[in-house]
Design a protein around this motif. Structure first.
Motif, short mmCIF file in Angstrom:
data_model
loop_
_atom_site.label_atom_id
_atom_site.label_comp_id
_atom_site.label_asym_id
_atom_site.label_seq_id
_atom_site.Cartn_x
_atom_site.Cartn_y
_atom_site.Cartn_z
N GLN A 1 -3.64 11.10 4.17
CA GLN A 1 -4.70 10.25 4.03
C GLN A 1 -4.56 9.13 4.66
O GLN A 1 -3.44 8.41 4.70
CB GLN A 1 -3.91 10.40 1.90
N GLY A 2 -5.36 8.36 3.58
CA GLY A 2 -5.70 6.16 4.15
C GLY A 2 -4.70 5.39 2.40
O GLY A 2 -4.09 6.58 1.96
N PRO A 3 -4.65 4.55 3.58
CA PRO A 3 -3.47 4.00 2.71
C PRO A 3 -3.87 3.90 1.38
O PRO A 3 -5.37 2.77 1.31
CB PRO A 3 -3.50 2.50 3.14
N LEU B 1 4.48 7.41 2.55
CA LEU B 1 4.87 6.13 3.37
C LEU B 1 4.25 4.44 2.63
O LEU B 1 3.44 4.65 2.34
CB LEU B 1 4.12 5.81 4.50
N ARG C 1 -4.65 -5.99 -8.81
CA ARG C 1 -3.36 -4.62 -8.50
C ARG C 1 -5.04 -3.74 -8.63
O ARG C 1 -5.77 -3.48 -8.91
CB ARG C 1 -2.94 -5.09 -9.64
N GLY C 2 -4.21 -2.56 -7.39
CA GLY C 2 -4.87 -0.78 -7.44
C GLY C 2 -4.62 -0.10 -9.14
O GLY C 2 -3.96 -0.68 -9.86
N GLN D 1 -1.42 -7.23 -4.83
CA GLN D 1 -0.21 -8.15 -4.20
C GLN D 1 -0.33 -9.93 -4.16
O GLN D 1 -0.50 -9.94 -5.84
CB GLN D 1 -2.92 -8.94 -3.25
N LEU E 1 3.55 1.08 2.78
CA LEU E 1 3.07 0.40 3.72
C LEU E 1 3.07 -1.51 2.87
O LEU E 1 2.30 -1.99 2.16
CB LEU E 1 2.02 -0.11 4.25
N GLN F 1 0.81 5.13 1.39
CA GLN F 1 0.41 6.10 2.22
C GLN F 1 0.75 7.79 2.29
O GLN F 1 1.89 7.99 2.01
CB GLN F 1 0.25 5.46 3.23
N PHE G 1 0.15 -5.67 9.28
CA PHE G 1 0.76 -4.42 8.52
C PHE G 1 2.16 -4.08 9.10
O PHE G 1 2.74 -4.60 10.52
CB PHE G 1 0.32 -3.11 8.78
N GLY G 2 3.31 -3.69 8.79
CA GLY G 2 4.94 -3.77 8.81
C GLY G 2 4.35 -1.88 9.17
O GLY G 2 3.77 -1.16 8.94
N SER G 3 5.68 -1.08 9.83
CA SER G 3 5.49 0.16 10.52
C SER G 3 5.71 1.06 9.35
O SER G 3 6.32 1.69 8.97
CB SER G 3 6.77 -0.11 10.79
N TYR H 1 0.74 -0.98 0.03
CA TYR H 1 -0.08 -0.30 -0.18
C TYR H 1 0.87 1.42 0.27
O TYR H 1 1.76 0.97 0.61
CB TYR H 1 -0.28 0.48 0.73
N TYR I 1 -5.60 -7.24 7.65
CA TYR I 1 -4.09 -7.47 7.31
C TYR I 1 -2.75 -6.87 8.72
O TYR I 1 -3.53 -6.45 9.54
CB TYR I 1 -3.43 -6.77 5.93
N PHE J 1 -4.56 1.02 -2.06
CA PHE J 1 -3.88 -0.52 -2.48
C PHE J 1 -2.76 -0.23 -3.97
O PHE J 1 -3.42 0.02 -4.97
CB PHE J 1 -4.94 -1.01 -3.05
#
Lengths: 114, 112
Positions: free
Chosen positions: A41-43, A88, A57-58, A48, A90, A37, A105-107, A35, A103, A45
């Motif tokens: 804003q939100g993440p 960022l 796919r996004g 995958q 993710l 970000q 998520f990692g940092s 993702y 999910y 996609f």
């Protein structure tokens, strides 16, 4: 059990360059998603991977590509970086068939393109 | 494409108060998820909802899956300082690898 780990944590690149971000999925998770970000804003996609193949796919251009390895770890590659790619990134993992349960998520990797 | 509208954008409340936030979509989702993101971290799943009308709790958090399947709500009761963070709703698309579409978040500030 270890969670999702991403590297590097921060990165600065110049416009036009290429970048590779890495992700190790949580133990027992064989599905990895990426993702983007942007600040405030939100993440969003990107895509995958499952069984080493992209299976969703996004709305991202082909210069965003990825890989999944037999140990389920994954890479995100971005070519011809643009300033708007600063964000960022993710990585998130889930067990097979359990993406509907959310999910882990990692940092994230903070990418700055200058 | 699918879009989620999350409101309010931000909230400033006193410790002990209850909080409500919601998420609406132009599309139907079969699964709704609520996440919390702390600074420098990835989102952490709080609650998952799988059925229209479903009401699910996780401690002081309660979330509901709207009857129309185009909205969801999250309530936090008796807020505490560690509730500070950004709360995201996400709708899951079963037809695209379980892709999650996220709202832009509600930023919660709790004053002691």
């Amino acid at each position: 059990e270890t969670g999702v780990t991403q590297s590097p944590t921060h990165l600065i690149k110049t416009r036009g360059q290429q970048v590779t971000l890495r992700c190790s999925s949580q133990s027992g998770h064989n599905t990895v998603s990426w993702y983007q970000q942007a600040l405030g804003q939100g993440p969003q996609f990107i895509f995958q991977y499952y069984r080493e193949e992209e299976n969703g796919r996004g709305n991202f251009p082909p210069r965003f590509s990825g890989l999944q390895f037999p140990n389920y770890s994954s890479e995100l590659n971005v070519n011809a970086l643009e300033l708007d790619d600063s964000a960022l990134y993710l990585c998130a993992s889930s067990p097979q068939g359990a993406t509907l349960r959310g999910y882990t998520f990692g940092s994230g990797t903070r990418l700055t393109v200058v | 494409g699918q879009q989620l509208n999350q409101s309010p954008q931000s909230m400033f409340i006193q410790e002990g108060e209850d909080v409500s936030m919601n998420c609406t979509s132009s599309s139907i989702f079969n699964t709704w998820l609520w996440y919390k993101q702390d600074p420098g971290e990835g989102p952490v799943l709080l609650i998952a909802l799988y059925k229209a009308g479903e009401l699910t709790s996780n401690g002081r958090l309660t979330a509901q899956f709207g009857i129309t399947r185009k909205d969801s709500f999250l309530n936090i009761s008796a807020s505490i300082p560690s509730d500070v963070g950004i709360y995201f709703c996400a709708g899951v698309d079963n037809t695209n690898a379980g892709k999650s579409t996220f709202g832009d978040g509600t930023t919660l500030t709790v004053k002691p």
